[in-house]
Structure formats: structure tokens, C-alpha cells
Design a protein around this motif. Structure first.
Motif, PDB file in Angstrom:
ATOM      1  N   ASP A 195     -10.330  23.073  -5.152  1.00  7.47           N
ATOM      2  CA  ASP A 195     -10.003  23.168  -3.612  1.00  7.47           C
ATOM      3  C   ASP A 195     -11.253  23.763  -3.199  1.00  7.47           C
ATOM      4  O   ASP A 195     -11.599  23.033  -1.795  1.00  7.47           O
ATOM      5  N   LEU A 373      -0.469  27.784  -6.387  1.00  4.88           N
ATOM      6  CA  LEU A 373      -1.214  26.695  -5.686  1.00  4.88           C
ATOM      7  C   LEU A 373      -0.916  25.156  -6.134  1.00  4.88           C
ATOM      8  O   LEU A 373      -0.788  24.969  -7.266  1.00  4.88           O
ATOM      9  N   SER A 375      -2.695  22.335  -5.229  1.00  8.30           N
ATOM     10  CA  SER A 375      -3.558  21.784  -5.689  1.00  8.30           C
ATOM     11  C   SER A 375      -3.981  21.881  -7.135  1.00  8.30           C
ATOM     12  O   SER A 375      -3.953  21.007  -8.025  1.00  8.30           O
ATOM     13  N   ARG A 403      -2.704  30.395  -0.445  1.00 10.44           N
ATOM     14  CA  ARG A 403      -3.388  29.981   0.845  1.00 10.44           C
ATOM     15  C   ARG A 403      -3.122  28.580   1.522  1.00 10.44           C
ATOM     16  O   ARG A 403      -3.881  28.003   2.255  1.00 10.44           O
ATOM     17  N   GLU A 404      -2.365  27.804   0.506  1.00 13.57           N
ATOM     18  CA  GLU A 404      -2.337  26.380   0.498  1.00 13.57           C
ATOM     19  C   GLU A 404      -1.260  25.613   1.232  1.00 13.57           C
ATOM     20  O   GLU A 404       0.064  26.515   1.360  1.00 13.57           O
TER      21      GLU A 404
END
Length: 465
Positions: A195, A373, A375, A403-404
């Protein structure tokens, strides 16, 4: 106040740290307090670490508010602090000096004669912990900053009186390029944090850039067993012939060669390590797994190059009891032992489960895994499924987003459908009951992942009891 403390005070003044409850920022706060700086901090949650910082003299607030800045001159922020945070925006508006966590840590490193930075996609926390523990145990009084609390040292950061500073160097956002090390350990180099980097090639280039920061006659220590780290060693030998480049591992071509890895009575893990002509010793650890034998070999290389007594260094490494969330024993109930591990990449999951298998012996291994995550799950769901198939049963939580934002179609079912042993996806409460119902006396349960799955170990113990 020492000369360096005076310089740091003049450079930074009063320091306010945002996200101070995080393990990385709290380490910087502890070091700055050790230097005698005036420190304040804030975090979204009231975490146990905040009480420790308050007890050491920091002014700590829960929740972000512009008033928390007080009369700060410098603000240190974690990677999760972004524009739009009212406290951060106020610091920008006031023109305060704003440093990333890594820049704050680098400021505390300066002035030390030997800065050792430990990097790698996996294993850097344990390797940093082993190195700091070894140096402190033999009396070298190192300073250190680690991404986890170290049981044997009682903290994740400390300002020592010796010449060494040992620091975990985080590659996730390339912030390790802010450091100026004299010695670098690279445990491995794999595609991760795409990412940020976008491609595997960009990840590898970041490690080349990091190794290029070493001064003339600096020391680069790489794991020969890992293709990425081995390639980094080869690249830097060609690019920087002025550097000392050394390797360690089970590979035949390693400068410090491991062999005959085995489990000893009492559950200790051992291997033979040899180098040069006739130097052969036994590396005997209390922490499980071949990956930890590699981590200890890296730490030992630092000691050997510093001219330390090898037997003393080996004895110190043998007394290391582990870092928080690295195959951490949480307890035993009804004959079932429960461990917690931070593994969140397929290679880490593989190492953790192999260690669990070794500890389980004739018992079964039950894993509660939380992908970290969207990603990373999209990139590696097949590999996660393959490595989780080492267990006897697998229970999954939904993806921890950190954070995604969610990615359509990316869920834990992508992994569960491909695991080759019984695998189910549950909400936390149901997952705890399911795992506890599977386990029998003599079995091992592991909670695995970088998210809040770590809090379920005690709940599983309660359910087992």
C-alpha cells in the motif's frame, strides 16, 4: 544534564507526542524523559502505558484537543496521525516543529558511538530485543528502542550509559531512511506494505537505500537463508566495497553457519554455530523455533564484531525469555497452553506455526487468526491459507482494517475457503467458544495477528477453565 541532553533540549525544547500510547511513540517518549526533556503526550485511548509515562513525569491527555499542545516547541507524531486531526492542525497553524516518530527517535540516537539498526520484513522486533538483552546482560549498558515490551528488560526503550544504541528500524513507510546507523542487521526482505511501496522492486530498493546509509567501514549483517537479504548482501558488496558485509544462517555459504537445529530436554531450542577456522559453539535458546535461532545468530554477530567474549554472549542470549506478542505464553487451563503471536505476513505465520508445532509435540495445534489489512489479505490470501494449513484447526476473525477502508470482495472467507484443514470465520465471541471447544488437554492454542485478536487469549483461557 549531559552535553547531549543539553543539545537535545536546545534543539527540541518542550516536546509533545501524538499517538503516545503506541509502542513506537511511547519508546521515543521514554527516551526523551530519560534525557530530562519536558514531555507531554496524547492518545485516542487510555492505555496502560500512559500511566507509566505519567509516573515518569509526562503530562498525558486522553483524546486529541488543541489545548493539549500547551507550550510545546516540537511535536512528534505517529504514522496514523494525519491532517484533519484538530491537534495536528493546530500544531501546523502555530508553526511548531513537527517530526515523524522515526525522526524523534533519530534525535535520541545521536551522540552514541555505535548505532545498531535492525530491519527486515519479519523478525526485527525479536532480533532487536535479543541484541539489546545480550548487550545489557554482559554489562555494556546499551540504549535501545524496540517495537514491543521486553520481559527481561522491563520496558521497550531505555537510555543507557554505554556506547551502543540498538533500534528497531521500521520499513513499512520507508521511515528507516531517517536513521544514520553504523551497523545494520537485515533479517529478510520480502514484498509487504505494498500500500506504501506499490511493487516488490520498490521494497527491495528501499533496503538498498537503507544499507547505503552506512558509513565507510560500516557493517551490514544479512540472513543468508532469505533470498531478499542474501541479494542485498550481494548488491552491497558490489556497490560499496568499503563496507564490511557478513551473512548468517543455515545456508552453506553463510559466514556464520548454523546446523543441527534440534529441541532439547526442557523445550529449549539449540543449534551449532561455526565461523572462520575452528570456531564452533552451541547456540541454546529458551525461545522456540528455527527462526529464533537465526535471530540470535544475527545478534551474536554484533557481539562478535564488537570483540565481546563469545561464551558470555551465548550465555546472555540463552537467558532471553522473549518479547511481547512473539510466541508469548498467555497461560494454561484444562491442560491446554495458549500462546499469542504478532505474525501478520505468510512467512511470519509459517514460522510461528512451526514453533507451535514443535512445542505441541504430540498434541494438536489450534489457531485463531485475524488477517491484518485488506490490501495485505488481497495480496497474500492464498499464501495465508497454505501456511495456516500447518495447524489442525483454523478459526478466523474478519479482517482487522487498521488504517484502511474495506476493499470489495476481500474478506477472511478468501483464506478460509482455501485452508486444507477445518476452517471457519466467526465473530470474536463465537470464535473464542469454538476454539475452546476444539482444544483438549495436551493441545496448543495460538492467537495470531497484528490486530486486537491478542485480547482473546485470556478469554480462551477463561472458556477452557
Amino acid at each position: 544534564m549531559s552535553n547531549r541532553a543539553q543539545e537535545l533540549n536546545a534543539e527540541l525544547g518542550k516536546v509533545h507526542l501524538m499517538g503516545v500510547g503506541g509502542v513506537g511513540v511511547s519508546a521515543v517518549a521514554r527516551l526523551m524523559l530519560d534525557y530530562g526533556l519536558r514531555v507531554s503526550g496524547s492518545d485516542a485511548k487510555d492505555l496502560p502505558v500512559l500511566d507509566d509515562l505519567r509516573a515518569r513525569g509526562a503530562r498525558i491527555s486522553v483524546g486529541y484537543d488543541p489545548a493539549n499542545l500547551g507550550d510545546a516547541d516540537t511535536v512528534v507524531v505517529s504514522s496514523i496521525i494525519k491532517p484533519g486531526n484538530a491537534e495536528y492542525d493546530e500544531a501546523v497553524a502555530r508553526g511548531l516543529k513537527i517530526l515523524h516518530r522515526s525522526q524523534g527517535l533519530e534525535a535520541t540516537m545521536r551522540g552514541h558511538e555505535m548505532i545498531v539498526a535492525v530491519a527486515g520484513t519479519h523478525g526485527k522486533t525479536t532480533t532487536t530485543s535479543l541484541t539489546a538483552h545480550m548487550l545489557k546482560t554482559i554489562g555494556a549498558a546499551p540504549s535501545f528502542a524496540v517495537g514491543a515490551n521486553i520481559a527481561s528488560l522491563g520496558t521497550n526503550a531505555e537510555l543507557g550509559t554505554g556506547e551502543y544504541f540498538v533500534a528497531e528500524a521500521d520499513e513499512s513507510d520507508a521511515s528507516f531512511l531517517n536513521y544514520r546507523p553504523d551497523v545494520i542487521i537485515v533479517t529478510n526482505v520480502e514484498a509487504d506494505h505494498l500500500d506504501h511501496y506499490g511493487t516488490a522492486e520498490a521494497v527491495h530498493q528501499a533496503f538498498v537505500d537503507f544499507a547505503s546509509l552506512l558509513p565507510e567501514d560500516g557493517l551490514l549483517i544479512c540472513c543468508a537463508d532469505d533470498p531478499g537479504a542474501n541479494e542485498l548482501a550481494r548488491t552491497m558488496r558490489l556497490k560499496r566495497p568499503d563496507l564490511r558485509v557478513q551473512t548468517y544462517g543455515f545456508a552453506e555459504h553463510a559466514d556464520r553457519r548454523l546446523s543441527d537445529a534440534h529441541v532439547r530436554d526442557g523445550g529449549r531450542f539449540a543449534a551449532t554455530i561455526e565461523w572462520g577456522s575452528g570456531q564452533e559453539h552451541v547456540l541454546n535458546l529458551a525461545v522456540p523455533g528455527a527462526h529464533n535461532l537465526l535471530n540470535a545468530a544475527a545478534a551474536l554477530s554484533v557481539g562478535i564484531n564488537a570483540g565481546m567474549d563469545v561464551d558470555e554472549a551465548l550465555e546472555a542470549l540463552g537467558s532471553f525469555s522473549g518479547a511481547a506478542r512473539r510466541f508469548e505464553f498467555k497461560g494454561e487451563a484444562s491442560g491446554v497452553r495458549v500462546y499469542d503471536d504478532y505474525a501478520h505476513h505468510p512467512t511470519e505465520v509459517s514460522a510461528a506455526l512451526k514453533a507451535g508445532r514443535a512445542v505441541a509435540g504430540n498434541g494438536k495445534l489450534h489457531v485463531l487468526f485475524q488477517p491484518h489489512l485488506f490490501s495485505r489479505t488481497r495480496e497474500f490470501y492464498r499464501q495465508f491459507a497454505q501456511e495456516l494449513s500447518l495447524a489442525d484447526s483454523v478459526t478466523l476473525l474478519e479482517i482487522y482494517p487498521a488504517r484502511e477502508a474495506p476493499i470489495p470482495g476481500v474478506t477472511s472467507e478468501l483464506i478460509a475457503q482455501r485452508v486444507e484443514v477445518p476452517a471457519h470465520v466467526f465473530a470474536p465471541e463465537q470464535a473464542v467458544a469454538h476454539v475452546a471447544g476444539q482444544a483438549e488437554a495436551g493441545d496448543i492454542v495460538m492467537t495470531v495477528g497484528a490486530g486486537d485478536v491478542t485480547y482473546l487469549g485470556p478469554q480462551i483461557l477463561d472458556a477452557l477453565a
